[in-house]
Enzyme design. Structure first.
Site, PDB file in Angstrom:
ATOM      1  N   ASP A  35      38.143 -33.235 -44.568  1.00 26.53           N
ATOM      2  CA  ASP A  35      38.432 -32.699 -45.898  1.00 26.53           C
ATOM      3  C   ASP A  35      38.338 -33.834 -46.918  1.00 26.53           C
ATOM      4  O   ASP A  35      38.823 -34.931 -46.681  1.00 26.53           O
ATOM      5  CB  ASP A  35      39.828 -32.070 -45.916  1.00 26.53           C
ATOM      6  CG  ASP A  35      40.034 -31.175 -47.129  1.00 26.53           C
ATOM      7  OD1 ASP A  35      40.140 -29.948 -46.951  1.00 26.53           O
ATOM      8  OD2 ASP A  35      40.082 -31.702 -48.257  1.00 26.53           O
ATOM      9  N   ILE A  36      37.737 -33.521 -48.064  1.00 27.97           N
ATOM     10  CA  ILE A  36      37.528 -34.552 -49.087  1.00 27.97           C
ATOM     11  C   ILE A  36      38.841 -34.987 -49.736  1.00 27.97           C
ATOM     12  O   ILE A  36      38.935 -36.090 -50.267  1.00 27.97           O
ATOM     13  CB  ILE A  36      36.530 -34.033 -50.150  1.00 27.97           C
ATOM     14  CG1 ILE A  36      35.869 -35.182 -50.898  1.00 27.97           C
ATOM     15  CG2 ILE A  36      37.181 -33.049 -51.118  1.00 27.97           C
ATOM     16  CD1 ILE A  36      34.646 -34.776 -51.708  1.00 27.97           C
ATOM     17  N   ASN A  96      43.155 -20.161 -44.866  1.00 25.45           N
ATOM     18  CA  ASN A  96      43.461 -19.486 -46.126  1.00 25.45           C
ATOM     19  C   ASN A  96      42.396 -18.412 -46.359  1.00 25.45           C
ATOM     20  O   ASN A  96      41.214 -18.678 -46.204  1.00 25.45           O
ATOM     21  CB  ASN A  96      43.464 -20.496 -47.282  1.00 25.45           C
ATOM     22  CG  ASN A  96      44.534 -21.549 -47.130  1.00 25.45           C
ATOM     23  OD1 ASN A  96      45.650 -21.244 -46.712  1.00 25.45           O
ATOM     24  ND2 ASN A  96      44.211 -22.794 -47.437  1.00 25.45           N
ATOM     25  N   VAL A 105      37.343 -22.033 -51.240  1.00 25.74           N
ATOM     26  CA  VAL A 105      35.918 -22.053 -50.889  1.00 25.74           C
ATOM     27  C   VAL A 105      35.590 -20.798 -50.064  1.00 25.74           C
ATOM     28  O   VAL A 105      36.154 -20.605 -48.979  1.00 25.74           O
ATOM     29  CB  VAL A 105      35.572 -23.327 -50.093  1.00 25.74           C
ATOM     30  CG1 VAL A 105      34.080 -23.338 -49.735  1.00 25.74           C
ATOM     31  CG2 VAL A 105      35.930 -24.582 -50.891  1.00 25.74           C
ATOM     32  N   HIS A 109      36.654 -21.259 -43.157  1.00 25.70           N
ATOM     33  CA  HIS A 109      36.940 -22.591 -42.627  1.00 25.70           C
ATOM     34  C   HIS A 109      38.349 -22.598 -42.059  1.00 25.70           C
ATOM     35  O   HIS A 109      39.255 -21.957 -42.594  1.00 25.70           O
ATOM     36  CB  HIS A 109      36.793 -23.674 -43.694  1.00 25.70           C
ATOM     37  CG  HIS A 109      37.495 -23.382 -44.982  1.00 25.70           C
ATOM     38  ND1 HIS A 109      37.006 -22.497 -45.914  1.00 25.70           N
ATOM     39  CD2 HIS A 109      38.668 -23.854 -45.491  1.00 25.70           C
ATOM     40  CE1 HIS A 109      37.835 -22.433 -46.939  1.00 25.70           C
ATOM     41  NE2 HIS A 109      38.865 -23.239 -46.707  1.00 25.70           N
ATOM     42  N   HIS A 111      41.377 -25.124 -41.308  1.00 28.24           N
ATOM     43  CA  HIS A 111      41.923 -26.465 -41.529  1.00 28.24           C
ATOM     44  C   HIS A 111      42.633 -26.891 -40.245  1.00 28.24           C
ATOM     45  O   HIS A 111      43.462 -26.140 -39.709  1.00 28.24           O
ATOM     46  CB  HIS A 111      42.973 -26.458 -42.631  1.00 28.24           C
ATOM     47  CG  HIS A 111      42.483 -26.106 -44.000  1.00 28.24           C
ATOM     48  ND1 HIS A 111      42.309 -27.039 -44.998  1.00 28.24           N
ATOM     49  CD2 HIS A 111      42.157 -24.912 -44.555  1.00 28.24           C
ATOM     50  CE1 HIS A 111      41.903 -26.440 -46.115  1.00 28.24           C
ATOM     51  NE2 HIS A 111      41.805 -25.141 -45.873  1.00 28.24           N
TER      52      HIS A 111
HETATM   53  P1  5GP Z   1      40.789 -23.654 -49.135  1.00 22.80           P
HETATM   54  O1  5GP Z   1      41.742 -23.730 -50.270  1.00 22.80           O
HETATM   55  O2  5GP Z   1      39.552 -22.858 -49.504  1.00 22.80           O
HETATM   56  O3  5GP Z   1      41.414 -23.199 -47.867  1.00 22.80           O
HETATM   57  O4  5GP Z   1      40.345 -25.135 -48.830  1.00 22.80           O
HETATM   58  C1  5GP Z   1      39.183 -25.726 -49.281  1.00 22.80           C
HETATM   59  C2  5GP Z   1      39.220 -27.178 -48.864  1.00 22.80           C
HETATM   60  O5  5GP Z   1      37.939 -27.716 -49.059  1.00 22.80           O
HETATM   61  C3  5GP Z   1      40.201 -28.030 -49.674  1.00 22.80           C
HETATM   62  O6  5GP Z   1      41.148 -28.618 -48.800  1.00 22.80           O
HETATM   63  C4  5GP Z   1      39.311 -29.067 -50.349  1.00 22.80           C
HETATM   64  O7  5GP Z   1      39.884 -30.349 -50.406  1.00 22.80           O
HETATM   65  C5  5GP Z   1      38.057 -29.052 -49.472  1.00 22.80           C
HETATM   66  N1  5GP Z   1      36.830 -29.387 -50.160  1.00 22.80           N
HETATM   67  C6  5GP Z   1      36.408 -28.879 -51.348  1.00 22.80           C
HETATM   68  N2  5GP Z   1      35.217 -29.389 -51.674  1.00 22.80           N
HETATM   69  C7  5GP Z   1      34.863 -30.222 -50.671  1.00 22.80           C
HETATM   70  C8  5GP Z   1      33.721 -31.043 -50.429  1.00 22.80           C
HETATM   71  O8  5GP Z   1      32.780 -31.119 -51.208  1.00 22.80           O
HETATM   72  N3  5GP Z   1      33.710 -31.763 -49.261  1.00 22.80           N
HETATM   73  C9  5GP Z   1      34.738 -31.695 -48.372  1.00 22.80           C
HETATM   74  N4  5GP Z   1      34.623 -32.445 -47.260  1.00 22.80           N
HETATM   75  N5  5GP Z   1      35.829 -30.935 -48.558  1.00 22.80           N
HETATM   76  C10 5GP Z   1      35.886 -30.208 -49.701  1.00 22.80           C
END
Ligand code: 5GP
Length: 126
Positions: A35-36, A96, A105, A109, A111
């Protein structure tokens, strides 16, 4: 309403190689990368390579091969990350999903979070 997949989402771009990622593990149907903006010492995102919006979309429409590959990838990522229960201290897996699940996103995915105690799961406000 049918599932609609946005092919311009950030993880689709990662899968197409349009933006870089820090890959932890890759298999035929699955990619795992860091994760970034990590929320824990271990914070890996595991995604199917197929165009699935959410966990429910994936579990409804992915092939058996994709589902098996994804599930086995969880073990590989946990092994690589040192959080497997037989060799480490465990982890939290979070998917999520949608508006109420606060999914940012729109590509499924999982986590994998670990490397420290993750605390209680959610605040009890229901
Ligand atoms: P969500 O809220 O959709 O469950 O989590 C999306 C995750 O994607 C977040 O933890 C966010 O930090 C990660 N993320 C968003 N953009 C990028 C990216 O460009 N690269 C990586 N490696 N992670 C990302």
């Amino acid at each position: 309403m049918p599932y609609t997949y946005d092919s311009q989402n950030i993880f689709a771009k990662i899968l197409r190689g349009e933006i870089p990622n820090s890959t932890v593990y890759e298999s035929e149907h699955t990619l795992a990368f860091k994760d970034i903006a990590p929320s824990a010492p271990v914070h890996v995102l595991i995604i199917p390579k197929g165009p699935y919006v959410s966990f429910d979309h994936f579990s409804a429409e992915a092939s058996d091969a994709e589902i098996v590959d994804f599930t086995r990838s969880v073990n590989e990522v946990c092994k690589i990350s040192g959080v497997r229960m037989d060799a480490g201290n465990g982890f939290r897996a979070i998917a999520n999903t949608g508006r109420d699940g606060v999914q940012d996103v729109p590509h499924f995915h999982l986590h994998i979070l670990g490397g420290r105690s993750m605390g209680r799961m959610v605040t009890k406000t229901a």
